[in-house]
Design a protein around this motif. Structure first.
Motif, PDB file in Angstrom:
ATOM      1  N   GLY A 538       0.796  -1.222   0.000  1.00 24.73           N
ATOM      2  CA  GLY A 538       0.000   0.000   0.000  1.00 24.73           C
ATOM      3  C   GLY A 538       0.826   1.268   0.000  1.00 24.73           C
ATOM      4  O   GLY A 538       2.059   1.251   0.090  1.00 24.73           O
ATOM      5  N   ASP A 539       0.109   2.393  -0.117  1.00 27.01           N
ATOM      6  CA  ASP A 539       0.764   3.692  -0.262  1.00 27.01           C
ATOM      7  C   ASP A 539       1.460   4.147   1.018  1.00 27.01           C
ATOM      8  O   ASP A 539       2.441   4.892   0.959  1.00 27.01           O
ATOM      9  N   HIS A 540       0.948   3.750   2.180  1.00 27.68           N
ATOM     10  CA  HIS A 540       1.627   4.112   3.432  1.00 27.68           C
ATOM     11  C   HIS A 540       3.025   3.504   3.472  1.00 27.68           C
ATOM     12  O   HIS A 540       3.983   4.124   3.951  1.00 27.68           O
ATOM     13  N   PHE A 541       3.138   2.307   2.947  1.00 28.51           N
ATOM     14  CA  PHE A 541       4.434   1.625   2.897  1.00 28.51           C
ATOM     15  C   PHE A 541       5.329   2.237   1.821  1.00 28.51           C
ATOM     16  O   PHE A 541       6.550   2.275   1.950  1.00 28.51           O
ATOM     17  N   THR A 542       4.699   2.737   0.766  1.00 29.97           N
ATOM     18  CA  THR A 542       5.458   3.447  -0.269  1.00 29.97           C
ATOM     19  C   THR A 542       6.129   4.685   0.319  1.00 29.97           C
ATOM     20  O   THR A 542       7.280   5.005  -0.016  1.00 29.97           O
ATOM     21  N   LYS A 601       7.204  -9.733   7.735  1.00 32.74           N
ATOM     22  CA  LYS A 601       5.762  -9.982   7.677  1.00 32.74           C
ATOM     23  C   LYS A 601       5.063  -9.488   8.940  1.00 32.74           C
ATOM     24  O   LYS A 601       4.003  -8.868   8.882  1.00 32.74           O
ATOM     25  N   GLY A 602       5.681  -9.763  10.081  1.00 31.85           N
ATOM     26  CA  GLY A 602       5.079  -9.327  11.336  1.00 31.85           C
ATOM     27  C   GLY A 602       4.994  -7.811  11.434  1.00 31.85           C
ATOM     28  O   GLY A 602       3.995  -7.262  11.909  1.00 31.85           O
ATOM     29  N   ASN A 603       6.031  -7.127  10.985  1.00 33.26           N
ATOM     30  CA  ASN A 603       6.042  -5.666  11.022  1.00 33.26           C
ATOM     31  C   ASN A 603       4.960  -5.083  10.109  1.00 33.26           C
ATOM     32  O   ASN A 603       4.292  -4.121  10.460  1.00 33.26           O
ATOM     33  N   THR A 604       4.772  -5.707   8.942  1.00 38.07           N
ATOM     34  CA  THR A 604       3.744  -5.244   8.013  1.00 38.07           C
ATOM     35  C   THR A 604       2.359  -5.322   8.641  1.00 38.07           C
ATOM     36  O   THR A 604       1.568  -4.372   8.570  1.00 38.07           O
ATOM     37  N   LEU A 605       2.067  -6.464   9.291  1.00 41.54           N
ATOM     38  CA  LEU A 605       0.768  -6.624   9.948  1.00 41.54           C
ATOM     39  C   LEU A 605       0.596  -5.631  11.091  1.00 41.54           C
ATOM     40  O   LEU A 605      -0.484  -5.069  11.296  1.00 41.54           O
ATOM     41  N   ASN A 606       1.660  -5.395  11.838  1.00 44.92           N
ATOM     42  CA  ASN A 606       1.576  -4.474  12.969  1.00 44.92           C
ATOM     43  C   ASN A 606       1.354  -3.029  12.517  1.00 44.92           C
ATOM     44  O   ASN A 606       0.627  -2.275  13.154  1.00 44.92           O
ATOM     45  N   ILE A 607       1.985  -2.639  11.408  1.00 44.45           N
ATOM     46  CA  ILE A 607       1.762  -1.296  10.873  1.00 44.45           C
ATOM     47  C   ILE A 607       0.298  -1.124  10.491  1.00 44.45           C
ATOM     48  O   ILE A 607      -0.326  -0.091  10.783  1.00 44.45           O
ATOM     49  N   LYS A 608      -0.280  -2.136   9.868  1.00 49.36           N
ATOM     50  CA  LYS A 608      -1.690  -2.049   9.484  1.00 49.36           C
ATOM     51  C   LYS A 608      -2.592  -1.993  10.719  1.00 49.36           C
ATOM     52  O   LYS A 608      -3.601  -1.281  10.725  1.00 49.36           O
ATOM     53  N   ARG A 609      -2.242  -2.738  11.757  1.00 50.86           N
ATOM     54  CA  ARG A 609      -3.029  -2.692  12.996  1.00 50.86           C
ATOM     55  C   ARG A 609      -2.968  -1.295  13.616  1.00 50.86           C
ATOM     56  O   ARG A 609      -3.986  -0.763  14.077  1.00 50.86           O
ATOM     57  N   ALA A 610      -1.779  -0.698  13.618  1.00 52.38           N
ATOM     58  CA  ALA A 610      -1.632   0.646  14.178  1.00 52.38           C
ATOM     59  C   ALA A 610      -2.420   1.671  13.364  1.00 52.38           C
ATOM     60  O   ALA A 610      -3.104   2.531  13.920  1.00 52.38           O
ATOM     61  N   LEU A 611      -2.320   1.567  12.033  1.00 51.98           N
ATOM     62  CA  LEU A 611      -3.072   2.475  11.164  1.00 51.98           C
ATOM     63  C   LEU A 611      -4.570   2.330  11.394  1.00 51.98           C
ATOM     64  O   LEU A 611      -5.307   3.328  11.489  1.00 51.98           O
ATOM     65  N   LEU A 612      -5.049   1.113  11.512  1.00 56.76           N
ATOM     66  CA  LEU A 612      -6.476   0.873  11.735  1.00 56.76           C
ATOM     67  C   LEU A 612      -6.936   1.434  13.081  1.00 56.76           C
ATOM     68  O   LEU A 612      -8.091   1.852  13.212  1.00 56.76           O
ATOM     69  N   SER A 613      -6.068   1.459  14.067  1.00 54.10           N
ATOM     70  CA  SER A 613      -6.433   1.990  15.377  1.00 54.10           C
ATOM     71  C   SER A 613      -6.820   3.464  15.298  1.00 54.10           C
ATOM     72  O   SER A 613      -7.613   3.942  16.107  1.00 54.10           O
ATOM     73  N   GLY A 614      -6.258   4.176  14.322  1.00 56.21           N
ATOM     74  CA  GLY A 614      -6.603   5.581  14.161  1.00 56.21           C
ATOM     75  C   GLY A 614      -7.560   5.850  13.019  1.00 56.21           C
ATOM     76  O   GLY A 614      -8.359   6.793  13.061  1.00 56.21           O
ATOM     77  N   TYR A 615      -7.523   4.997  11.983  1.00 58.68           N
ATOM     78  CA  TYR A 615      -8.279   5.282  10.758  1.00 58.68           C
ATOM     79  C   TYR A 615      -9.371   4.249  10.473  1.00 58.68           C
ATOM     80  O   TYR A 615      -9.740   4.043   9.316  1.00 58.68           O
TER      81      TYR A 615
END
Length: 743
Positions: A538-542, A601-615
């Motif tokens: 995704g773009d956040h990772f970009t 892989k774990g870091n990718t999932l955790n970033i998405k979890r953190a993003l979802l916590s706010g968005y």
């Protein structure tokens, strides 16, 4: 904020000072200084000859005629209003006179601070005023703008942006270090300026010695008098003889007429700079490209065209030759300032504008409470904006209005507080213990629906407790100079062990966009360059990829690297500074910062979890597999923005079904920006139950409910199976239709 060792880079200072030099010629031999030079009252050193030259120029300013009246009003009244026309010297002279007032009292009540809307103005004015006061920048006169401070304990006059002074109230509720507070550009009606006026009105009653000076355009004087009551109001009017020329162009047919008019004026060989007001900065950038291309083909006898886009929040300075450079260079240089209503108050720094070209319309983002998103609205400018633009032309000059004289202009520009999302402001006010917002006397009260939405969103983000006060999470969120959703995501990253990566994402989302629009003819090359940074998740990772690449090339030749990659070096430098500031704040409040592990892989999932916590409030689903995204909160359909990394690979890999997006604007394109793929299972696990319950009914919500039911059954089975009880089927049958997960 750390103090800068070097107040400003030499080249930037030169560009600033060249932009502020007056055209007025003063013969220093005719100035009589007496047998001995006077001592500077602020540093005790003899005045330089330049001080007297500038003093002679200052005395020609329109505001100088009211100095005695202003000083008398400042001594007798707690609040003074000063209203006047553009380029009358208000922003440079009034703060100096206030410094003299505080000096006369031995600074026993404090020093002087003067707010500005734009950081360019704050820095430029500080440089100019330090020169006029004959002192060193960063010592007696300084400035504080986001991510940069140039002040010391000796500073008696400080320029700063209005949002930074507002945040100062968090740590110093009565602003006790100041004896005079100047709110400049009050007519801009930013949210920060309006709230400052409301708070200072109350602070002044608790501090009778404090002086408040409000500087605004003439049209706002009556509203300020109604708001503050019987206080002195001093009017400064600079006579202007600009000729107004109206056009008969139909609405929407102004862009090419404006650009053509620039070349017509230049071909006429009548000297003077030109200001062009377009509807948006996108149009200003397009005009810049055209002027640059066409200027090459014009006769050298006409002189050189120097187009400059004036964009708030970006590091662009006003180029102007010094007298020495003008003598060496026989080619006449004409500056073309290209801007929109966003840059109206950036034009003050030049005094050689002879021509103003006004499109008469503006395109603004207006927050729509119904869809909880910004709408891109194009509308006529106000009569007050027309008057201010007309005043920019030095006498004699011309103001070309690309609309008929009987065009329907609005009476006044709506204040920002009525057209913007209010969540960040409510969080700040809650931090200041302004219960129910009742203690802040607004010039124009916000829309009640907007206030209720803001409180609802803060509640969803767990920033409020059961009594409606800030929770512990809310207090920490208010410490971060971020949008509340982004602040919550950053705090959540502490739990999910991905703080390092979320710091980068937060900084890149807060800074201006780093992706430059490709010049004409280089679109394919720019697209190919940007595609190298695209990340499949995704773009956040970009954004992380871009930042990491920039850091790797930071110490070689970052400007060239950015230019080759079609990236904005200023934006990336800003993101780097924001990231450092956020890191310092997290360390100050003792929150953990994880080690970088981007790419796992774990870091990718955790970033998405953190993003979802706010968005979690900004989720969309592709309903037909063709890129038509249904937004769950308000049932609108949007497409991915062309700049998204998913757009370039959609034909090969298809569109992701569920995405989280950072921004949505209702416009002609109707796109969601900065998106990353998520799983619906992750969404139902992260989103608060009361938010999920409040989502409007839709097919997408039903799909999420089924996933939630299945997850609930599995969780119950894990608990009951060790006890020898198998009630999974019964549990599924008795599942309530509105059951939600616990946060």
């Amino acid at each position: 904020m750390a103090e800068a060792e070097t107040p400003v880079a030499p080249d930037e200072q030169q560009l600033f000072m060249e932009g502020f030099d007056s055209d007025t010629e003063v013969d220093t031999e005719e100035l009589h200084f007496g047998d001995e030079l006077e001592l500077n009252q602020f540093d005790g050193l003899p005045h330089s000859s330049r001080y007297y030259k500038l003093l002679a120029q200052r005395r020609t300013l329109a505001v100088w005629n009211v100095k005695d009246e202003f000083m008398e009003s400042l001594r007798k009244s707690r609040i003074v209003i000063l209203a006047g026309t553009a380029n009358s010297g208000k922003s440079s002279q009034i703060p100096q006179w206030c410094a003299e007032y505080c000096l006369s009292a031995g600074f026993q009540h404090g020093t002087v601070v003067c707010t500005q809307v734009h950081r360019q103005n704050a820095v430029g004015l500080a440089l100019r005023v330090a020169d006029e006061m004959d002192v060193n920048i960063g010592h007696e006169v300084g400035y504080t703008v986001p991510l940069e401070s140039c002040c010391t304990s000796e500073t008696v006059l400080r320029y700063c942006t209005d949002d930074l002074l507002l945040r100062e109230i968090m740590s110093d509720p009565l602003l006790e270090q100041y004896g005079v507070i100047i709110i400049d550009q009050a007519h801009e009606r930013t949210v920060s300026t309006d709230i400052l006026l409301g708070l200072l009105k109350d602070i002044g009653q608790q501090r009778p010695e404090l002086r408040l000076v409000v500087i605004a355009a003439s049209h706002m004087s009556s509203k300020l008098l109604t708001y503050f009551g019987e206080v002195p109001c001093i009017n400064v009017n600079k006579k202007t003889q600009a000729e107004v020329v109206y056009g008969n162009n139909p609405p929407g047919d102004y862009f090419y007429r404006a650009v053509s008019l620039v070349f017509e004026i230049h071909s006429a060989k009548e000297e003077g700079d030109i200001v062009v007001f377009f509807a948006s900065m996108q149009e200003a950038n397009s005009a810049y490209d055209i002027v640059m291309q066409e200027a090459v083909n014009m006769s050298s006898n006409l002189g050189q065209l120097v187009p400059i886009t004036l964009i708030p929040r970006q590091g662009i300075f006003l180029f102007r030759q010094t007298e020495e450079q003008e003598k060496k260079n026989a080619t006449y240089l004409r500056r073309i300032f290209l801007t929109s209503s966003m840059g109206e108050d950036l034009i003050w720094a030049t005094d050689n504008v002879k021509f103003v070209i006004d499109a008469g319309v503006e395109t603004k983002n207006v927050y729509n409470t119904r869809i909880r998103a910004n709408s891109l609205v194009t509308r006529p400018i106000s009569k007050q904006q027309f008057e201010m633009r007309q005043q920019l032309a030095s006498s004699p000059g011309k103001c070309f209005c690309l609309y008929p004289e009987d065009a329907k202009l609005s009476e006044q520009t709506p204040p920002e507080i009525l057209e913007t999302k209010f969540t960040s402001t409510v969080l700040l006010l809650k931090r200041m213990n302004i219960a129910g917002l009742g203690h802040c006397d607004f010039l124009d009260r916000p829309d009640p629906e907007s206030l209720m939405q803001a409180l609802e969103e803060l509640d969803y983000l767990a920033a409020l407790d059961d009594d409606g006060n800030l929770s512990e999470i809310g207090i920490i969120m208010s410490e971060l100079p971020l949008d509340p959703q982004l602040a919550k995501a950053l705090l959540a990253s502490c739990e999910f062990d991905c703080v390092n990566e979320m710091l980068t994402i937060a900084a890149m989302l807060t800074a201006p966009s780093c992706f430059l629009q490709a010049p004409v003819g280089a679109e394919h090359e720019a697209h190919a360059s940007h595609s190298k940074f695209h990340h499949p998740e995704g773009d956040h990772f970009t954004l992380i990829n871009v930042y990491n690449a920039y850091k790797q090339n930071q110490y070689t030749n970052p400007e060239k690297w950015c230019a080759d990659a079609f990236l904005c070096c200023f934006a990336l430098q800003t993101a780097d500074a924001i990231r450092s500031e956020l890191t310092d704040i997290l360390r100050r409040i003792e929150l953990p910062i994880s080690e970088p592990s981007f790419g796992t892989k774990g870091n990718t999932l955790n970033i998405k979890r953190a993003l979802l916590s706010g968005y979690f409030m900004q989720i969309a689903r592709d309903v037909d597999g063709s890129g038509n995204y249904f937004m769950l909160t308000h049932k609108h359909i949007a497409q991915l923005h062309p700049s998204s990394g998913y757009g370039s690979c959609a034909e090969r890999l298809g569109h992701p079904e569920w995405v989280l997006f950072h921004e949505y604007t209702l416009s002609e394109n109707n796109c969601i920006r900065t998106v990353s793929e998520i799983s619906p299972e992750m969404f139902v696990q992260i989103a608060p139950q009361y938010f999920f319950c409040n989502l409007p009914t839709s097919e997408s919500k039903e799909l999420l409910q089924k996933i939630l039911d299945e997850l609930t059954v599995k969780e119950m089975s894990k608990i009951l199976q060790p006890l020898g009880i198998n009630t999974a089927e019964d549990e599924q049958e008795n599942q309530p239709s509105d059951r939600c997960t616990i946060q």
